[in-house]
Design a protein around this motif. Sequence first.
Motif: not given
Length: 160
Positions: A99-123
């Motif tokens: 839109l000229g001075e504004k761009v709308i962008v889509s992306s996919n993500f995978l987030l890996v979180e490690l806390r207290r020895g446990e991994q959790t995935l968010f997507t």
Amino acid sequence: MIKTKIDLQQIEAFLYKEARYINDYRFEDWLALFTHDCRYWIPCNENDIDPETHVSIIYDDRKRLEERVWRLQTGLAYGQQPQSKTRHLITNVEIIKDLGEKVIVSSNFLLVELRRGEQTLFTGRNEHHLHVEGNDLKINFKKAELINNNEPLGNLSFIL
């Protein structure tokens, strides 16, 4: 329609930089990527609801983002004791609207979180509304659509 001078490669680099700032605990730098009138939204249950009239997982304006960053930096985010380690993977970046001075962008993500020895995935899918300010891109709106946003999520006190 006016086209921006920002190409897909520049947008991808910007999204990777945002992810790096979060992963490296550079929260002030991350916050500086946002405009002063920004919104940061993680919908709950449905992705296309009105966040003004429905419950959201997160629906922050700039002031709330600043408070979130302050809590993370001062150790007062008790849900982050110990602090999560994260890695964000960004893929399928597309320009949805230019839109000229504004761009709308889509992306996919995978987030890996490690806390207290446990991994959790968010997507899910991110939608960024990026504004051109001078020679920089700024995030005016960020929406993170978790694929499991209608399930119990546990502690989301880190930056998604």
